[in-house]
Design an enzyme around this catalytic site. Structure first.
Site, PDB file in Angstrom:
ATOM      1  N   GLU A   1      -6.549  -8.063  -0.799  1.00 23.21           N
ATOM      2  CA  GLU A   1      -6.898  -8.100   0.625  1.00 23.21           C
ATOM      3  C   GLU A   1      -8.360  -7.727   0.795  1.00 23.21           C
ATOM      4  OE1 GLU A   1      -4.744  -5.517   3.221  1.00 23.21           O
ATOM      5  OE2 GLU A   1      -2.805  -6.066   2.410  1.00 23.21           O
TER       6      GLU A   1
ATOM      7  N   GLU B   1       0.822  -1.212   0.000  1.00 21.29           N
ATOM      8  CA  GLU B   1       0.000   0.000   0.000  1.00 21.29           C
ATOM      9  C   GLU B   1       0.858   1.264   0.000  1.00 21.29           C
ATOM     10  OE1 GLU B   1      -2.911  -0.412   3.134  1.00 21.29           O
ATOM     11  OE2 GLU B   1      -4.165  -1.653   1.848  1.00 21.29           O
TER      12      GLU B   1
HETATM   13  C1  GAL Z   1      -4.463  -2.972   4.770  1.00 22.37           C
HETATM   14  C2  GAL Z   1      -3.043  -3.418   4.975  1.00 22.37           C
HETATM   15  C3  GAL Z   1      -2.959  -4.646   5.846  1.00 22.37           C
HETATM   16  C4  GAL Z   1      -3.851  -4.513   7.045  1.00 22.37           C
HETATM   17  C5  GAL Z   1      -5.246  -4.233   6.585  1.00 22.37           C
HETATM   18  C6  GAL Z   1      -6.253  -4.108   7.708  1.00 22.37           C
HETATM   19  O1  GAL Z   1      -4.529  -1.623   4.507  1.00 22.37           O
HETATM   20  O2  GAL Z   1      -2.371  -3.657   3.769  1.00 22.37           O
HETATM   21  O3  GAL Z   1      -1.628  -4.829   6.233  1.00 22.37           O
HETATM   22  O4  GAL Z   1      -3.381  -3.485   7.851  1.00 22.37           O
HETATM   23  O5  GAL Z   1      -5.268  -3.032   5.870  1.00 22.37           O
HETATM   24  O6  GAL Z   1      -7.558  -3.939   7.212  1.00 22.37           O
END
Ligand code: GAL
Length: 676
Positions: A310, A157
């Site tokens: 994710e 990110e």
């Molecule tokens: C994303 C990040 C992850 C985790 C996740 C939590 O932004 O890449 O490492 O923090 O959010 O929702």
């Protein structure tokens, strides 16, 4: 579409990838075996490994501990689980900031962002870049040919904006490349205003917190520079891993509606666009903006499948109130991503952490272990994702495009000094997208550089700032026979944020067939009545324009107020095409009616007309088949959908024809022979 790296990747995972972030460095090795056993049970075939593991891989400068990672890579491979190996450069170790405090980013207010957060680096810092390159090289040396390696996940990110001395130096170099000499910079930034003329490059610095008001062109270029500086970090690491082996896809994970990086410039540098998305289960509309993101991510690389990198299995932990995803919602959101082009369903994270900031963030394997609602849902979804393998690599056809442009976003929101300074680009884009989603139109998202030739309608939400190439692209689209639907305050300034000459909207005066004398933002609470030519009336608020027709015709006029009788919506024939321009913020129903009417008039196909809005319909296809996704976002009632042809529901394996029933929060994925 030739993307041999992604094709090989799809073959490798046998269709759609399923899995999540895996952080074994946070657990005793005894847990790893249980992890792998349960991953197999859940159908996991890919994990993103080592995203934040720099401190575990290089505990002291130049001393590496790869033994644990060797063991995990081997273990995963022995169990048929492929690895999306991360360069850990989003989390520089404490020793690096102790040794070189200048790698820590200075914030706009001049404060240094201390160690103990994450993303604590200045992307312009040569020291950061050197250490990042080093750990990337060490990983690539060691794992490029490890049989588990299926993909590289560069950093995480990308995002920090830094105001360090190194950022100022980088900004100057960037400006020198863009403008060549100071005279051109002064001209581009209109520095005669307030006597801000630069006479030496060293006088040019990054803009910190404005103490009075800052030069808007400088702010704009700083946004562009920051995005490019981050992109340079990505490209540097990508090139390192590629130099060892170039048949492995290299990606990084982007964020939802992330304002600080121009993803149109990034996407061509990656093998696939990858998205992290966390729709808020407490927001009943979250799936609509998710749909827009999914369309954007499919469009970033011209329609190629993208990666859902994710999402949460249930609740997140970063908001004030973190509600769970009710049973069925996680599955539905995952299938929604696949319906709009995702070739993976991945989560943050595999196993819920015991400590640290995200200890209450959900995971595929929650604190309550495998005997839990979430793990059962994850395991069931894993089986379904396996059944959807034929969908991998397929594409989507759309006849409508929505413009989404980072430069336009920055112009509208990053700089003060507009007739009103409370624009929300995301809100306006969603106002234009929502009716298209509710009526089941397939939509691509485009930039000012996209090939527009396959679209019938181009929707342009509040495009205040557009460069000359963008203006030419929109104009040519209409001239060539397309329909442009454009909203107010568009085409106002050039790429340097300078008002275009010869009256508003300088870029589009001929296109819309009207000249705007003044922009009239509404006073708080002010509302207007608008009469349509067909006898309907509607209300409007927030914005008006004192518009004078120059060849265009009024589709609607104000019925009251000082602009009574003036056009509120203009239609203009332009070349072989047509333009509809909204000069005010119409109530949503009236706006939708005009927009959807234009789609129909332009002959845009709608195969799902009449189905309820909450029954999301999307199609992916290949040469032989189409895959019809029907997703019921309503938690109470089933929807019966008439379908033509005979097919199979891939989720159940059962035949589907005549009428299919989609249960509450349920889904059908019907495969059938492709219609031509
Ligand atoms: C994303 C990040 C992850 C985790 C996740 C939590 O932004 O890449 O490492 O923090 O959010 O929702």
């Amino acid at each position: 579409m030739t993307d041999p790296r992604m094709r090989a990747f799809r073959d490798r995972v046998g269709g759609l990838a399923y899995g999540g972030d895996y952080n074994p460095e946070q657990w005793d090795p005894g847990v790893w075996r249980e992890d792998v056993r349960l991953m197999r049970e859940a159908g996991v075939d890919l994990v993103s490994l080592g995203v934040f593991a720099w401190a575990s891989l290089e505990p002291e400068p130049g001393r590496y501990e790869f033994g644990w990672l060797d063991e995990v890579m081997d273990l995963l491979h022995e169990n048929g689980i492929a690895v999306n190996l991360a360069t850990p450069t989003a989390a520089p170790p404490a020793w690096l900031s102790q040794r070189h405090p200048e790698v820590l980013p200075v914030m706009a207010d001049g404060e240094r962002f201390g160690f103990g957060n994450r993303l604590h680096y200045d992307p312009s810092s040569p020291v950061y870049r050197e250490y990042a390159a080093n750990i990337t090289t060490r990983l690539a040396e060691r794992y490029s040919f490890h049989p588990a390696l299926a993909m590289w996940h560069i950093s995480n990110e990308y995002g920090p904006t830094a105001y360090n001395a190194a950022a100022s130096a980088g900004f100057r170099r960037w400006l020198q490349r863009r403008y060549g000499d100071l005279a051109t910079l002064n001209e581009a930034w209109t520095t005669r205003f307030w006597g801000q003329v630069y006479t030496d490059w060293d006088q040019v610095e990054v803009p910190g917190v404005p103490r009075t008001w800052m030069n808007p062109s400088r702010i704009l270029d700083f946004k562009r520079f920051t995005s490019d500086a981050l992109l340079e970090c990505f490209v540097a690491e990508r090139d390192i891993v590629r130099s060892f082996r170039d048949d492995i896809p290299v990606v990084t994970n982007f964020m939802r509606f992330y304002r600080h990086a121009d993803y149109w410039r990034w996407a061509p540098e990656e093998d696939a666009a990858a998205l992290d998305i966390y729709p808020d289960p407490a927001d009943p509309d979250a799936h609509v903006s998710a749909a827009f993101q999914f369309d954007l991510f499919r469009s970033l690389k011209g329609g190629r499948p993208w990666l859902l990198m994710e999402q949460a299995a249930s609740a997140v932990s970063q908001w004030r109130l973190n509600v769970v995803k009710e049973p069925g919602r996680m599955r539905l959101g995952s299938l929604q991503a696949v319906s709009r082009g995702a070739d993976s369903v991945m989560f943050f994270q595999w196993r819920a952490g015991r400590g640290g900031h995200e200890r209450f963030h959900s995971a595929m394997l929650p604190h309550s272990g495998p005997d839990s609602r979430t793990f059962r849902e994850v395991t069931a979804l894993g089986r379904e994702v396996g059944r959807l393998a034929p969908v991998a690599g397929t594409t989507t056809r759309a006849e409508v495009a929505v413009l989404f442009d980072w430069n336009g976003w920055w112009g509208l929101e990053e700089v003060w000094g507009l007739p009103r300074n409370d624009f929300s680009y995301v809100d306006t884009v969603m106002r234009h997208y929502r009716p298209l989603w509710e009526h089941h139109y397939a939509v691509d998202v485009v930039s000012t550089r996209s090939d527009l030739s396959s679209y019938k309608v181009l929707v342009v939400p509040n495009a205040y700032l557009m460069d000359d190439e963008g203006v030419a692209a929109v104009t040519e689209f209409a001239r060539g026979g397309g329909t442009v639907v454009m909203s107010f305050f568009s085409g106002v300034v050039d790429a340097c944020n300078r008002v275009r000459p010869d009256g508003y909207p300088g870029a589009f005066r001929r296109l819309i067939g009207a000249k705007i004398d003044e922009y009239w933002p509404a006073r708080p609470g002010e509302r207007f009545t608008v009469d349509f030519a067909d006898g309907r009336t509607a209300t409007a608020d927030w914005w008006r324009e004192d518009i004078h027709l120059e060849g265009g015709t009024a589709l609607a006029t104000y019925a009251d107020g000082l602009l009574k009788g003036r056009a509120a919506v203009v239609a203009n024939d332009f070349g072989a095409g047509r333009v509809v321009y909204f000069a005010t913020l119409l109530e949503q129903d009236a706006f939708d009616r005009v927009l959807l009417g234009e789609l129909r008039a332009a002959g845009v196909e709608n195969r799902f007309d009449g189905l309820p809005a909450h029954l999301e319909c999307a199609v992916r296809e290949d040469d032989r088949h189409e895959y019809l996704f029907l997703l019921n976002h309503d938690a109470q009632a089933s929807v019966a959908v008439p379908v033509d042809g005979h097919g199979t529901d891939l989720l159940t394996g059962l035949p589907a024809s005549g009428e299919v029933t989609v249960p509450p929060l349920g889904a059908v994925v019907m495969r059938r022979a492709r219609r031509v």
